[in-house]
Design a protein around this motif. Structure first.
Motif, PDB file in Angstrom:
ATOM      1  N   ASN A 115      41.130  46.820  46.315  1.00  0.00           N
ATOM      2  CA  ASN A 115      41.062  46.450  44.899  1.00  0.00           C
ATOM      3  C   ASN A 115      39.870  45.522  44.630  1.00  0.00           C
ATOM      4  N   LEU A 116      39.415  45.504  43.399  1.00  0.00           N
ATOM      5  CA  LEU A 116      38.194  44.810  43.011  1.00  0.00           C
ATOM      6  C   LEU A 116      38.246  43.311  43.241  1.00  0.00           C
ATOM      7  N   SER A 135      30.198  46.174  46.337  1.00  0.00           N
ATOM      8  CA  SER A 135      29.642  47.445  45.832  1.00  0.00           C
ATOM      9  C   SER A 135      30.303  47.744  44.493  1.00  0.00           C
ATOM     10  N   ARG A 189      38.667  48.501  32.720  1.00  0.00           N
ATOM     11  CA  ARG A 189      40.093  48.375  33.032  1.00  0.00           C
ATOM     12  C   ARG A 189      40.706  47.250  32.205  1.00  0.00           C
ATOM     13  N   ASP A 219      38.314  57.625  40.731  1.00  0.00           N
ATOM     14  CA  ASP A 219      38.315  56.584  39.690  1.00  0.00           C
ATOM     15  C   ASP A 219      38.312  57.224  38.306  1.00  0.00           C
TER      16      ASP A 219
HETATM   17  C1  WQD Z   1      39.097  48.522  39.521  1.00  0.00           C
HETATM   18  C2  WQD Z   1      37.678  48.876  39.149  1.00  0.00           C
HETATM   19  C3  WQD Z   1      36.635  50.471  40.627  1.00  0.00           C
HETATM   20  C4  WQD Z   1      36.550  47.901  44.141  1.00  0.00           C
HETATM   21  C5  WQD Z   1      44.394  50.800  41.372  1.00  0.00           C
HETATM   22  C6  WQD Z   1      45.634  51.605  41.154  1.00  0.00           C
HETATM   23  C7  WQD Z   1      46.568  50.846  40.263  1.00  0.00           C
HETATM   24  C8  WQD Z   1      46.863  49.541  40.903  1.00  0.00           C
HETATM   25  C9  WQD Z   1      45.553  48.746  41.031  1.00  0.00           C
HETATM   26  C10 WQD Z   1      48.320  48.930  42.729  1.00  0.00           C
HETATM   27  C11 WQD Z   1      37.379  50.370  39.317  1.00  0.00           C
HETATM   28  C12 WQD Z   1      35.930  49.116  40.690  1.00  0.00           C
HETATM   29  C13 WQD Z   1      36.771  48.391  42.869  1.00  0.00           C
HETATM   30  C14 WQD Z   1      35.225  47.667  44.598  1.00  0.00           C
HETATM   31  C15 WQD Z   1      34.396  48.424  42.471  1.00  0.00           C
HETATM   32  N1  WQD Z   1      47.457  49.762  42.196  1.00  0.00           N
HETATM   33  N2  WQD Z   1      35.701  48.636  42.059  1.00  0.00           N
HETATM   34  N3  WQD Z   1      34.198  47.941  43.739  1.00  0.00           N
HETATM   35  O1  WQD Z   1      41.582  51.692  40.976  1.00  0.00           O
HETATM   36  O2  WQD Z   1      41.747  50.559  38.672  1.00  0.00           O
HETATM   37  O3  WQD Z   1      43.745  50.680  40.127  1.00  0.00           O
HETATM   38  O4  WQD Z   1      44.690  49.520  41.857  1.00  0.00           O
HETATM   39  O5  WQD Z   1      48.863  47.997  42.253  1.00  0.00           O
HETATM   40  O6  WQD Z   1      47.777  51.576  40.141  1.00  0.00           O
HETATM   41  O7  WQD Z   1      45.312  52.808  40.539  1.00  0.00           O
HETATM   42  O8  WQD Z   1      41.897  49.174  40.759  1.00  0.00           O
HETATM   43  O9  WQD Z   1      40.761  47.196  41.665  1.00  0.00           O
HETATM   44  O10 WQD Z   1      40.581  49.396  42.940  1.00  0.00           O
HETATM   45  O11 WQD Z   1      39.354  49.122  40.804  1.00  0.00           O
HETATM   46  O12 WQD Z   1      33.444  48.672  41.724  1.00  0.00           O
HETATM   47  O13 WQD Z   1      34.950  47.223  45.765  1.00  0.00           O
HETATM   48  O14 WQD Z   1      36.791  48.210  40.057  1.00  0.00           O
HETATM   49  O15 WQD Z   1      35.691  51.531  40.639  1.00  0.00           O
HETATM   50  O16 WQD Z   1      36.502  50.746  38.271  1.00  0.00           O
HETATM   51  P1  WQD Z   1      42.145  50.614  40.103  1.00  0.00           P
HETATM   52  P2  WQD Z   1      40.649  48.678  41.632  1.00  0.00           P
END
Ligand code: WQD
Length: 344
Positions: A202-203, A219, A234, A301
């Motif tokens: 997660n981000l 990244s 988001r 994504d």
């Molecule tokens: C958020 C944004 C990435 C990492 C997922 C599940 C959701 C919940 C949360 C569990 C996106 C971008 C991410 C990185 C990046 N799951 N990103 N670099 O995918 O929206 O949701 O996790 O509780 O159900 O679907 O969350 O935090 O992975 O990504 O640029 O190193 O950050 O592309 O746009 P996501 P995320």
């Protein structure tokens, strides 16, 4: 003491914050967790925050007999909040059967035991993932459910249907499905927070680990999306605000205030933020410069999603209150605390 609430996955990120809020609201909490993606020390931290140590059983929800032992041991469990699930989108693509078995059979085990032990209802941890890429934004609960982009997302959709069908069959239970958007941040005490195993998917955990020097650079997965700055959008919701929504749902259920036997609510702020906007907000709020690089898109994504939270605002009387700045600060404080404790 108010009624007993069983929290599965209660040593996890959202689960632990919800246990704190349940205890603060006077509920007696029993936590079960298989510790596959969390640490038992979280129970100590919860006790440090609230002064009340929740009962804890190390248990996998796939263990039906073990689950039944918990229901009979504690007796009179009034409701369940079910967090326990595998939740890494990418991993679910690699290991679909692990996700289908764990996430679906665990729920079925709970639903089968509930009538036997007079458990009134279940609050289910669902996700905005069920909407896929909505056609209309902000997204409401009546938006069409789209084909899931991952086995993880599919298990959320299937589990919602299993709950709906079970209630429709006449089972003496009710349910509230909370569709979270993107939970982030940490408890203001910095005693609990997000603690992913290994390299964060997660981000926010990746971002704060980069800011503190554990990771060399963040990244950013793509800046060629159809959004103002090209990066994905988001709805980032503070984890304590999210936890409070669960307590309100339990109060509603046990207070016989539900208008339908199964209710669905979007739990989001109603505001979309792009990845680049989030990075800028983090730098501005903490004063820490972030090393990041734009790279290619991440498979699976979706481009942009944010909630229309009006139903939860009106029906539950719940609203996200914490600013993104304070939320990012809480995540940063937590990461610094982990460093002080030598955990990361
Ligand atoms: C958020 C944004 C990435 C990492 C997922 C599940 C959701 C919940 C949360 C569990 C996106 C971008 C991410 C990185 C990046 N799951 N990103 N670099 O995918 O929206 O949701 O996790 O509780 O159900 O679907 O969350 O935090 O992975 O990504 O640029 O190193 O950050 O592309 O746009 P996501 P995320």
């Amino acid at each position: 003491m108010k009624e007993k609430i069983l929290v599965t996955g209660g040593t996890g990120f959202i689960g632990s914050h919800t246990v704190v809020e349940l205890q603060r609201s006077g509920y007696e909490v029993i936590v079960i967790d298989n510790l596959s993606n969390s640490k038992v020390e979280v129970i100590d931290s919860i006790a440090e925050i609230t002064g009340i140590r929740p009962a804890f059983e190390e248990l996998d929800c796939l263990d039906e007999a073990g689950l039944e032992d918990v229901f009979s041991k504690y007796g009179n469990i009034k409701a369940i909040i079910h967090f326990a699930a595998s939740k890494a989108v990418g991993e679910s693509v690699q290991k679909p059967l692990l996700y289908y078995r764990n996430n679906i059979v665990s729920l079925i085990n709970l639903l089968e035991l509930m009538p036997k032990y007079d458990v009134k209802g279940i609050v289910f941890s669902s996700s905005c993932t069920v909407y896929g890429q909505p056609d209309v934004l902000p997204v409401t609960e009546s938006a069409p459910i789209k084909k899931a982009e991952s086995p993880y997302g599919n298990t959320k959709q299937i589990n919602e249907e299993i709950i709906q069908d079970t209630v429709k069959s006449g089972a003496p239970i009710q349910a509230i499905l909370l569709r979270y958007f993107n939970p982030i941040g940490a408890h203001p005490t910095a005693l609990i927070g997000e603690l992913p195993n290994g390299v964060p998917m997660n981000l926010i955990p990746y971002l704060t680990q980069t800011a503190i020097g554990i990771r060399e650079k963040l990244s950013v997965f793509g800046d060629d999306y159809d959004t103002p700055d090209g990066s994905c959008i988001r709805d980032y919701i503070n984890v304590v605000d999210l936890a409070k929504a669960h307590v309100i749902a339990i109060d509603r259920m046990l207070g016989n205030k539900q208008k339908e036997k199964v209710e669905v609510f979007n739990i989001g702020t109603g505001k979309g933020l792009s990845v680049l906007e989030l990075i800028r907000a983090f730098e501005k709020t903490t004063g820490v410069k972030l090393n990041y690089q734009i790279v290619g898109r991440r498979t699976g994504d979706i481009e942009k999603v944010w909630a229309n939270p009006e139903k939860a605002n009106k029906e539950l009387g719940w609203k996200a209150e914490t600013s993104i700045e304070d939320t990012l600060l809480s995540a940063w404080k937590w990461q610094q605390r982990l460093r002080e404790k030598g955990i990361q």
